[in-house]
Motif scaffolding. Structure first.
Motif, mmCIF file in Angstrom:
data_model
loop_
_atom_site.group_PDB
_atom_site.id
_atom_site.type_symbol
_atom_site.label_atom_id
_atom_site.label_comp_id
_atom_site.label_asym_id
_atom_site.label_seq_id
_atom_site.Cartn_x
_atom_site.Cartn_y
_atom_site.Cartn_z
ATOM 1 N N SER A 105 0.978 -1.131 -0.125
ATOM 2 C CA SER A 105 0.038 -0.038 -0.092
ATOM 3 C C SER A 105 0.782 1.495 -0.136
ATOM 4 C CB SER A 105 -0.848 0.041 1.293
ATOM 5 O OG SER A 105 -1.704 -1.124 1.203
ATOM 6 N N PHE A 106 0.375 2.239 -0.513
ATOM 7 C CA PHE A 106 1.200 3.497 -0.724
ATOM 8 C C PHE A 106 0.083 4.676 -0.821
ATOM 9 C CE2 PHE A 106 0.152 2.567 -5.200
ATOM 10 C CZ PHE A 106 -0.166 3.810 -5.695
ATOM 11 N N ILE A 107 0.664 5.694 -0.209
ATOM 12 C CA ILE A 107 0.187 7.144 -0.367
ATOM 13 C C ILE A 107 1.150 8.110 -1.197
ATOM 14 C CG2 ILE A 107 -1.000 9.278 0.839
ATOM 15 C CD1 ILE A 107 -1.424 7.327 3.190
ATOM 16 N N PHE A 108 0.595 8.702 -2.013
ATOM 17 C CA PHE A 108 1.430 9.587 -3.013
ATOM 18 C C PHE A 108 0.903 10.898 -3.273
ATOM 19 C CE2 PHE A 108 2.836 10.257 -7.597
ATOM 20 C CZ PHE A 108 4.398 10.715 -7.365
ATOM 21 N N ASN A 109 1.770 12.097 -2.738
ATOM 22 C CA ASN A 109 1.246 13.419 -2.966
ATOM 23 C C ASN A 109 2.005 14.070 -3.793
ATOM 24 O OD1 ASN A 109 -0.872 12.743 -1.277
ATOM 25 N ND2 ASN A 109 0.282 13.705 0.594
ATOM 26 N N VAL A 110 1.456 14.844 -4.926
ATOM 27 C CA VAL A 110 2.255 15.255 -5.707
ATOM 28 C C VAL A 110 1.667 16.685 -6.177
ATOM 29 C CG1 VAL A 110 1.091 14.308 -8.038
ATOM 30 C CG2 VAL A 110 3.550 15.168 -8.011
ATOM 31 N N GLU A 111 2.382 17.745 -6.171
ATOM 32 C CA GLU A 111 1.882 18.928 -6.601
ATOM 33 C C GLU A 111 2.220 19.575 -7.965
ATOM 34 O OE1 GLU A 111 2.774 23.596 -5.107
ATOM 35 O OE2 GLU A 111 2.920 21.888 -3.534
ATOM 36 N N GLY A 112 1.195 20.224 -8.709
ATOM 37 C CA GLY A 112 1.500 20.587 -9.990
ATOM 38 C C GLY A 112 0.212 21.280 -10.696
ATOM 39 N N ASP A 113 0.338 21.715 -11.734
ATOM 40 C CA ASP A 113 -1.024 22.303 -12.480
ATOM 41 C C ASP A 113 -1.927 21.010 -12.820
ATOM 42 O OD1 ASP A 113 -0.217 21.492 -15.077
ATOM 43 O OD2 ASP A 113 0.725 23.446 -15.265
ATOM 44 N N TYR A 114 -3.099 21.500 -13.040
ATOM 45 C CA TYR A 114 -4.112 20.417 -13.617
ATOM 46 C C TYR A 114 -3.596 19.543 -14.767
ATOM 47 C CZ TYR A 114 -8.499 18.583 -15.116
ATOM 48 O OH TYR A 114 -9.618 17.656 -15.265
ATOM 49 N N GLU A 140 -1.180 28.953 -1.615
ATOM 50 C CA GLU A 140 -0.768 30.039 -2.378
ATOM 51 C C GLU A 140 -0.293 29.602 -3.729
ATOM 52 O OE1 GLU A 140 2.453 31.716 -0.492
ATOM 53 O OE2 GLU A 140 1.460 31.693 1.498
ATOM 54 N N GLY A 141 -0.727 30.441 -4.723
ATOM 55 C CA GLY A 141 -0.468 30.015 -6.261
ATOM 56 C C GLY A 141 -1.615 29.442 -6.924
ATOM 57 N N GLY A 142 -1.476 29.073 -8.008
ATOM 58 C CA GLY A 142 -2.614 28.382 -8.726
ATOM 59 C C GLY A 142 -2.334 26.846 -8.927
ATOM 60 N N GLY A 143 -1.568 26.116 -8.090
ATOM 61 C CA GLY A 143 -1.339 24.733 -8.239
ATOM 62 C C GLY A 143 -2.423 24.053 -7.443
ATOM 63 N N LEU A 144 -1.958 22.694 -7.832
ATOM 64 C CA LEU A 144 -2.927 21.864 -7.185
ATOM 65 C C LEU A 144 -2.293 20.684 -6.481
ATOM 66 C CD1 LEU A 144 -5.620 21.032 -10.086
ATOM 67 C CD2 LEU A 144 -5.914 22.468 -7.812
ATOM 68 N N ILE A 145 -2.642 20.063 -5.440
ATOM 69 C CA ILE A 145 -2.053 19.013 -4.807
ATOM 70 C C ILE A 145 -2.834 17.557 -5.258
ATOM 71 C CG2 ILE A 145 -1.480 17.760 -2.897
ATOM 72 C CD1 ILE A 145 -0.433 20.359 -1.354
ATOM 73 N N MET A 146 -2.335 16.707 -5.706
ATOM 74 C CA MET A 146 -3.203 15.472 -5.857
ATOM 75 C C MET A 146 -2.902 14.407 -5.090
ATOM 76 S SD MET A 146 -3.426 12.979 -9.509
ATOM 77 C CE MET A 146 -1.660 13.014 -9.488
ATOM 78 N N SER A 147 -3.458 13.650 -4.090
ATOM 79 C CA SER A 147 -3.252 12.646 -3.257
ATOM 80 C C SER A 147 -3.776 11.376 -3.745
ATOM 81 C CB SER A 147 -3.681 13.104 -2.026
ATOM 82 O OG SER A 147 -3.427 12.142 -0.974
ATOM 83 N N LEU A 148 -2.926 10.335 -3.998
ATOM 84 C CA LEU A 148 -3.505 8.900 -4.476
ATOM 85 C C LEU A 148 -3.141 8.220 -3.261
ATOM 86 C CD1 LEU A 148 -1.661 8.814 -7.660
ATOM 87 C CD2 LEU A 148 -3.826 9.309 -7.543
#
Length: 101
Positions: free
Chosen positions: A47-56, A85-93
């Motif tokens: 099992s894993f949890i992966f968080n990554v930040e970027g634009d859509y 802050e800023g226009g980015g997103l965080i995706m959490s899988l």
């Protein structure tokens, strides 16, 4: 284990490819067992949890690549949230990566 390292490397390479930044990668603890003949060829999971930040578009492109990857990965949960802050997103899988012993 080599397969686990390979799965971690794959997730990190996907983020780097799309110039997204990994903010967290958590792998659930694994019990390393001695190889025995009766367990060779059995499928195991981690099992894993992966968080990554970027634009859509970066995050969607990364998901499409993971979907067509030769690694067997199942996604149990996916969420997108706006960075404070800023226009980015965080995706959490959160999910599971499968490998053959």
């Amino acid at each position: 284990t080599n397969s686990l390292r390979s799965d971690i490397r794959k997730l990190e390479e996907e983020a780097k490819k799309y110039e997204a930044s990994v903010s967290a990668l958590q792998i659930q603890p694994q019990v390393i067992e001695t190889k025995t003949e009766d367990k060779l060829g059995t499928v195991s999971e981690v099992s894993f949890i992966f968080n990554v930040e970027g634009d859509y578009q970066q995050l969607i492109s990364m998901l499409q690549d993971l979907k067509s990857s030769d690694r067997l990965i199942s996604i149990d949960n996916l969420s997108l949230s706006k960075v404070s802050e800023g226009g980015g997103l965080i995706m959490s899988l959160s999910g599971k990566a499968y490998y053959v012993k």
